[in-house]
Write a protein that holds these residues in place. Sequence first.
Motif, PDB file in Angstrom:
ATOM      1  N   GLU A 239       0.878  -1.219   0.040  1.00  0.00           N
ATOM      2  CA  GLU A 239      -0.015   0.141  -0.036  1.00  0.00           C
ATOM      3  C   GLU A 239       0.639   1.311   0.037  1.00  0.00           C
ATOM      4  N   ALA A 240       2.018   1.291   0.501  1.00  0.00           N
ATOM      5  CA  ALA A 240       3.022   2.184   0.766  1.00  0.00           C
ATOM      6  C   ALA A 240       3.695   2.604  -0.555  1.00  0.00           C
ATOM      7  N   LEU A 241       3.758   1.690  -1.517  1.00  0.00           N
ATOM      8  CA  LEU A 241       4.415   1.854  -2.913  1.00  0.00           C
ATOM      9  C   LEU A 241       3.456   1.734  -3.944  1.00  0.00           C
ATOM     10  N   GLY A 242       3.859   2.625  -4.993  1.00  0.00           N
ATOM     11  CA  GLY A 242       2.997   2.227  -5.997  1.00  0.00           C
ATOM     12  C   GLY A 242       3.501   1.083  -7.001  1.00  0.00           C
ATOM     13  N   GLU A 243       2.546   0.977  -8.095  1.00  0.00           N
ATOM     14  CA  GLU A 243       2.776  -0.349  -8.879  1.00  0.00           C
ATOM     15  C   GLU A 243       4.238  -0.336  -9.538  1.00  0.00           C
ATOM     16  N   SER A 244       4.556   0.702 -10.040  1.00  0.00           N
ATOM     17  CA  SER A 244       5.924   1.084 -10.672  1.00  0.00           C
ATOM     18  C   SER A 244       7.048   0.892  -9.895  1.00  0.00           C
ATOM     19  N   ASP A 245       6.655   1.208  -8.582  1.00  0.00           N
ATOM     20  CA  ASP A 245       8.104   1.084  -7.544  1.00  0.00           C
ATOM     21  C   ASP A 245       8.023  -0.263  -7.249  1.00  0.00           C
ATOM     22  N   LEU A 246       7.193  -1.103  -7.424  1.00  0.00           N
ATOM     23  CA  LEU A 246       7.440  -2.639  -6.924  1.00  0.00           C
ATOM     24  C   LEU A 246       8.314  -3.451  -7.792  1.00  0.00           C
ATOM     25  N   GLU A 247       8.194  -2.761  -8.965  1.00  0.00           N
ATOM     26  CA  GLU A 247       8.913  -3.567 -10.035  1.00  0.00           C
ATOM     27  C   GLU A 247      10.331  -3.419  -9.977  1.00  0.00           C
ATOM     28  N   ARG A 248      10.898  -2.809  -8.954  1.00  0.00           N
ATOM     29  CA  ARG A 248      12.274  -2.531  -8.713  1.00  0.00           C
ATOM     30  C   ARG A 248      12.993  -3.707  -7.777  1.00  0.00           C
ATOM     31  N   TYR A 249      11.694  -4.519  -7.020  1.00  0.00           N
ATOM     32  CA  TYR A 249      12.251  -5.346  -6.009  1.00  0.00           C
ATOM     33  C   TYR A 249      12.320  -6.883  -6.790  1.00  0.00           C
ATOM     34  N   VAL A 250      13.334  -7.649  -6.357  1.00  0.00           N
ATOM     35  CA  VAL A 250      13.262  -9.020  -6.623  1.00  0.00           C
ATOM     36  C   VAL A 250      12.899  -9.687  -5.556  1.00  0.00           C
ATOM     37  N   THR A 251      13.106  -9.455  -4.385  1.00  0.00           N
ATOM     38  CA  THR A 251      12.757 -10.251  -3.257  1.00  0.00           C
ATOM     39  C   THR A 251      12.126  -9.396  -1.977  1.00  0.00           C
ATOM     40  N   LEU A 252      11.254  -9.960  -1.369  1.00  0.00           N
ATOM     41  CA  LEU A 252      10.812  -9.091   0.037  1.00  0.00           C
ATOM     42  C   LEU A 252      10.828 -10.232   0.940  1.00  0.00           C
ATOM     43  N   ASN A 253      11.770  -9.815   2.187  1.00  0.00           N
ATOM     44  CA  ASN A 253      11.874 -10.873   3.314  1.00  0.00           C
ATOM     45  C   ASN A 253      10.992 -10.528   4.345  1.00  0.00           C
ATOM     46  N   LEU A 254       9.961 -11.324   4.920  1.00  0.00           N
ATOM     47  CA  LEU A 254       9.153 -11.188   5.992  1.00  0.00           C
ATOM     48  C   LEU A 254       9.605 -11.889   7.192  1.00  0.00           C
ATOM     49  N   LYS A 255      10.714 -12.299   7.145  1.00  0.00           N
ATOM     50  CA  LYS A 255      10.970 -13.338   8.385  1.00  0.00           C
ATOM     51  C   LYS A 255      11.421 -12.261   9.769  1.00  0.00           C
ATOM     52  N   PHE A 256      11.774 -10.962   9.467  1.00  0.00           N
ATOM     53  CA  PHE A 256      12.012 -10.448  10.620  1.00  0.00           C
ATOM     54  C   PHE A 256      11.036  -9.540  10.975  1.00  0.00           C
ATOM     55  N   GLU A 257      10.956  -9.476  12.391  1.00  0.00           N
ATOM     56  CA  GLU A 257       9.551  -9.027  13.130  1.00  0.00           C
ATOM     57  C   GLU A 257       9.307  -7.345  12.576  1.00  0.00           C
ATOM     58  N   ASN A 258       8.257  -7.278  12.332  1.00  0.00           N
ATOM     59  CA  ASN A 258       7.585  -5.842  12.190  1.00  0.00           C
ATOM     60  C   ASN A 258       8.513  -4.900  11.138  1.00  0.00           C
ATOM     61  N   GLN A 259       8.819  -5.888  10.044  1.00  0.00           N
ATOM     62  CA  GLN A 259       9.810  -5.050   8.986  1.00  0.00           C
ATOM     63  C   GLN A 259       9.655  -5.793   7.612  1.00  0.00           C
ATOM     64  N   VAL A 260       9.885  -5.090   6.580  1.00  0.00           N
ATOM     65  CA  VAL A 260      10.092  -6.071   5.206  1.00  0.00           C
ATOM     66  C   VAL A 260      11.221  -5.613   4.585  1.00  0.00           C
ATOM     67  N   ILE A 261      12.319  -6.273   4.375  1.00  0.00           N
ATOM     68  CA  ILE A 261      13.353  -6.256   3.761  1.00  0.00           C
ATOM     69  C   ILE A 261      13.357  -6.582   2.334  1.00  0.00           C
ATOM     70  N   ALA A 262      13.498  -5.425   1.608  1.00  0.00           N
ATOM     71  CA  ALA A 262      13.351  -5.390   0.270  1.00  0.00           C
ATOM     72  C   ALA A 262      14.764  -5.184  -0.460  1.00  0.00           C
ATOM     73  N   ILE A 263      15.124  -6.269  -1.460  1.00  0.00           N
ATOM     74  CA  ILE A 263      16.237  -6.302  -2.118  1.00  0.00           C
ATOM     75  C   ILE A 263      15.771  -6.078  -3.462  1.00  0.00           C
ATOM     76  N   THR A 264      16.457  -4.867  -3.992  1.00  0.00           N
ATOM     77  CA  THR A 264      16.080  -4.366  -5.419  1.00  0.00           C
ATOM     78  C   THR A 264      17.062  -5.550  -6.613  1.00  0.00           C
ATOM     79  N   LYS A 265      16.652  -5.304  -7.617  1.00  0.00           N
ATOM     80  CA  LYS A 265      17.106  -6.193  -8.897  1.00  0.00           C
ATOM     81  C   LYS A 265      18.630  -5.578  -8.976  1.00  0.00           C
TER      82      LYS A 265
END
Length: 265
Positions: A239-265
């Motif tokens: 919800e915080a990012l637009g659809e075009s911004d999501l294209e930059r990410y290859v991996t979203l890591n939910l393993k860690f509490e209360n955060q999303v670790i996003a890895i770009t392409k």
Amino acid sequence: NYRYVENEIIMSKAGNILRIIIVWSFVAMALACSIFCINYFMQRRAVGVEVEVIAPMSKEMLSDSIISLYLAEEEKYVFGKRMRYISDTLFTNKLEKIESIRDVNVMSLVNNKLIIRVEQKEPIAELIVNGKDGFYLTKEGEVFKSSDYYGDYRLLKVDGLRSSDIEEEGNKKLSTVSAVLDYILNEPDLFMYKVTSGLNVNEKTGDVELESRVKGHKIIVGKVENMSVKSNNLKAFYEALGESDLERYVTLNLKFENQVIAITK
């Protein structure tokens, strides 16, 4: 003399009527007995088999016609036989060979047909084992193989499993997959189901990874703990990012509490 003759005639007619009534009474009784015997004979003998398949909606792997065709030889055997001479195992032993069947109930004759009720297992996902598809997982965590009798429908696919994972009782990797699937398929708003196109089990870490429908990136869920928190974190990230911004990410890591670790392409 006239009255005497008249009385004789009346008595003769009465006797004839009585004899006719008696004869027709015997005829009626004989006819009723014949009908009863025919009905009794027919009700006690099978003239065919009728199959009822109980399957969850949109997940029908089996149909009445498929099972009837599968039991064609057995149906010939029971034709004309009395119910007490028909063994349930004639059908149950053969139907148990189909792994997608949970239970078989052979019922008594209805309209001269032997009723066979078949309950199908409910698959929740298709498993890719050793790189090959054709395995299904039930909500109870049971794995069974596919066959030519199964229908065509879409289920979430789970990749990254080995033969040992499905053969070992209580396997941790398969248990984790079952638990994650249970959450995804029963989440109140089905958010994670809507954004997931498939699952993968990381061979090294055993973590469950989701393939996103949104932009094809990988979502690392890890284990089954705190699934609702992970789902809320992912929802907030989307919800915080637009659809075009999501294209930059290859991996979203939910393993860690209360955060999303996003890895770009």
